[in-house]
Motif scaffolding. Structure first.
Motif, PDB file in Angstrom:
ATOM      1  N   PHE B  16       0.817  -1.198   0.000  1.00  0.00           N
ATOM      2  CA  PHE B  16       0.000   0.000   0.000  1.00  0.00           C
ATOM      3  C   PHE B  16       0.857   1.255   0.000  1.00  0.00           C
ATOM      4  O   PHE B  16       0.570   2.216  -0.696  1.00  0.00           O
ATOM      5  CB  PHE B  16      -0.926  -0.025   1.220  1.00  0.00           C
ATOM      6  N   GLU B  19       2.208   1.942  -3.360  1.00  0.00           N
ATOM      7  CA  GLU B  19       1.153   2.462  -4.232  1.00  0.00           C
ATOM      8  C   GLU B  19       0.921   3.941  -3.979  1.00  0.00           C
ATOM      9  O   GLU B  19       0.738   4.733  -4.893  1.00  0.00           O
ATOM     10  CB  GLU B  19      -0.150   1.689  -4.003  1.00  0.00           C
ATOM     11  N   GLN B  20       0.951   4.290  -2.680  1.00  0.00           N
ATOM     12  CA  GLN B  20       0.778   5.685  -2.300  1.00  0.00           C
ATOM     13  C   GLN B  20       1.919   6.530  -2.848  1.00  0.00           C
ATOM     14  O   GLN B  20       1.729   7.606  -3.401  1.00  0.00           O
ATOM     15  CB  GLN B  20       0.740   5.770  -0.781  1.00  0.00           C
ATOM     16  N   GLN B  22       3.742   5.824  -5.362  1.00  0.00           N
ATOM     17  CA  GLN B  22       3.571   5.849  -6.810  1.00  0.00           C
ATOM     18  C   GLN B  22       2.588   6.948  -7.227  1.00  0.00           C
ATOM     19  O   GLN B  22       2.844   7.712  -8.163  1.00  0.00           O
ATOM     20  CB  GLN B  22       3.062   4.477  -7.276  1.00  0.00           C
ATOM     21  N   SER B  23       1.463   7.042  -6.486  1.00  0.00           N
ATOM     22  CA  SER B  23       0.461   8.061  -6.796  1.00  0.00           C
ATOM     23  C   SER B  23       1.045   9.456  -6.644  1.00  0.00           C
ATOM     24  O   SER B  23       0.814  10.336  -7.468  1.00  0.00           O
ATOM     25  CB  SER B  23      -0.743   7.941  -5.857  1.00  0.00           C
ATOM     26  N   LEU B  24       1.817   9.621  -5.582  1.00  0.00           N
ATOM     27  CA  LEU B  24       2.427  10.924  -5.312  1.00  0.00           C
ATOM     28  C   LEU B  24       3.375  11.301  -6.436  1.00  0.00           C
ATOM     29  O   LEU B  24       3.352  12.431  -6.946  1.00  0.00           O
ATOM     30  CB  LEU B  24       3.168  10.861  -3.978  1.00  0.00           C
ATOM     31  N   GLU B  25       4.185  10.340  -6.851  1.00  0.00           N
ATOM     32  CA  GLU B  25       5.141  10.603  -7.929  1.00  0.00           C
ATOM     33  C   GLU B  25       4.418  10.891  -9.246  1.00  0.00           C
ATOM     34  O   GLU B  25       4.843  11.750 -10.009  1.00  0.00           O
ATOM     35  CB  GLU B  25       6.101   9.423  -8.086  1.00  0.00           C
ATOM     36  N   ASP B  26       3.324  10.189  -9.485  1.00  0.00           N
ATOM     37  CA  ASP B  26       2.530  10.439 -10.697  1.00  0.00           C
ATOM     38  C   ASP B  26       1.999  11.868 -10.701  1.00  0.00           C
ATOM     39  O   ASP B  26       2.074  12.570 -11.710  1.00  0.00           O
ATOM     40  CB  ASP B  26       1.348   9.464 -10.774  1.00  0.00           C
ATOM     41  N   LEU B  27       1.471  12.301  -9.555  1.00  0.00           N
ATOM     42  CA  LEU B  27       0.930  13.663  -9.473  1.00  0.00           C
ATOM     43  C   LEU B  27       2.024  14.708  -9.669  1.00  0.00           C
ATOM     44  O   LEU B  27       1.819  15.712 -10.349  1.00  0.00           O
ATOM     45  CB  LEU B  27       0.241  13.879  -8.123  1.00  0.00           C
TER      46      LEU B  27
END
Lengths: 98, 228
Positions: B16, B19-20, B22-27
């Motif tokens: 998890f 994944e978090q 990853q989301s931060l890096e995507d943003l």
């Protein structure tokens, strides 16, 4: 896992994410500008553009500047909506696990 | 059994977490790509400092020239009207050289930074920024020149500050957003100067000199110091 629902498979890639980001804040962007922005090869960029186009996220306009072809890309209504949902899902993902 | 359970939850935690992450890096990636494709973000803080120093040198020359007239007044407008066209001519050239010097040195540092960032210097974002800065400045310039032809000098200094401030506020949408505050500073000084006519050179040095330098140092500390 309801969190993953908003995340769109088509945007699950850094290059496609970059293309969509650029198209969201510009009316249209041409091939060379995208290439410069993302720093990738022609073939690589073309294949990602193709998959975005096939998903209906972006539209392509082929034109000419003098004799040179000038292909520009812009985001579709559906693409804009999907991308916004994707961003919202990413944000949700970060918030919910804090 | 307990050990197994713990490693199981740990496994999910790690899954998890990444994944978090990853989301931060995507943003962050999205933000970066949006900025890079719509704003010219290689404007260097050093450019501001260099332009400010040029402005102060120019102001110093102008101040010296005015004092050589040995007028009893500090009032620029009255010195010009009593000393005639010759001093006006000299002041005009000082201003022109100052502008050219400031422009070249500002261009130089921004060019260096754009090469380091691998952002094209004359891409779409630069042109959009230039166009939006040039409009208020060119219109203001024509307006002020026309005013000087009419023998009106009082409002030239505040006019420069005001039109330049408007140009910066307008341009801030197409480059680092903080430049908007530099624009507000210029506008505030320009408006104050409207009520202290005759002290234009001091307001001018304060705005084009000190404000530029302060802005340049702030921006350099914020964006460039760590990337060196």
């Amino acid at each position: 896992m309801s969190l993953i629902e908003g995340l769109n498979k088509i945007f699950d890639n850094r290059i496609r994410l970059g293309i969509m980001s650029a198209l969201m804040v510009n009316e249209e962007v041409n091939f060379n500008e995208l290439k410069e922005l993302l720093d990738i090869t022609d073939g690589n960029l073309a294949s990602h553009l193709k998959s975005l186009e096939e998903s209906g996220s972006i539209k392509v306009q082929k034109g000419f500047i003098g004799r040179k072809t000038n292909t520009t890309y812009s985001v579709t209504k559906a693409g804009e909506k999907a991308f916004k949902a994707h961003i919202a899902a990413l944000e949700q993902m970060i918030k919910s696990t804090k | 059994m307990i050990y197994e359970f713990n490693s199981f939850t740990l496994y999910f935690k790690v899954l998890f977490m990444s994944e978090q992450q990853q989301s931060l890096e995507d943003l962050q990636h999205i933000k970066k790509m949006m900025e890079r494709s719509s704003r010219f973000i290689s404007l260097s803080g050093l450019s501001g400092i260099a332009a400010g120093i040029c402005a102060l040198i120019g102001a110093w020359f102008a101040w010296n020239r005015l004092h050589r007239t040995q007028s009893e007044t500090y009032d620029l407008v009255r010195i010009i009207t009593t000393n005639g066209a010759e001093i006006l001519d000299e002041l005009f050239w000082i201003a022109t050289y100052t502008f050219i010097g400031a422009f070249i040195s500002a261009f130089f540092f921004t060019y260096l930074r754009s090469r380091k960032d691998r952002v094209p210097m004359f891409g779409k974002t630069t042109m959009r920024l230039l166009w939006n800065v040039v409009i208020p400045m060119a219109v203001g310039g024509i307006f002020l020149i026309r005013m000087m032809y009419n023998g009106e000098f009082e409002l030239v200094a505040p006019g420069c500050l005001i039109f330049y401030g408007l140009a910066l506020v307008n341009g801030s949408k197409y480059t680092l957003g903080e430049i908007r505050y530099l624009g507000y500073g210029m506008l505030a000084l320009g408006i104050m100067n409207l009520f202290y006519v005759g002290y234009g050179l001091y307001f001018w040095a304060m705005g084009f000199g000190i404000l530029h330098i302060a802005y340049g140092i702030t921006m350099w500390m914020k964006y460039e110091r760590n990337s060196n």
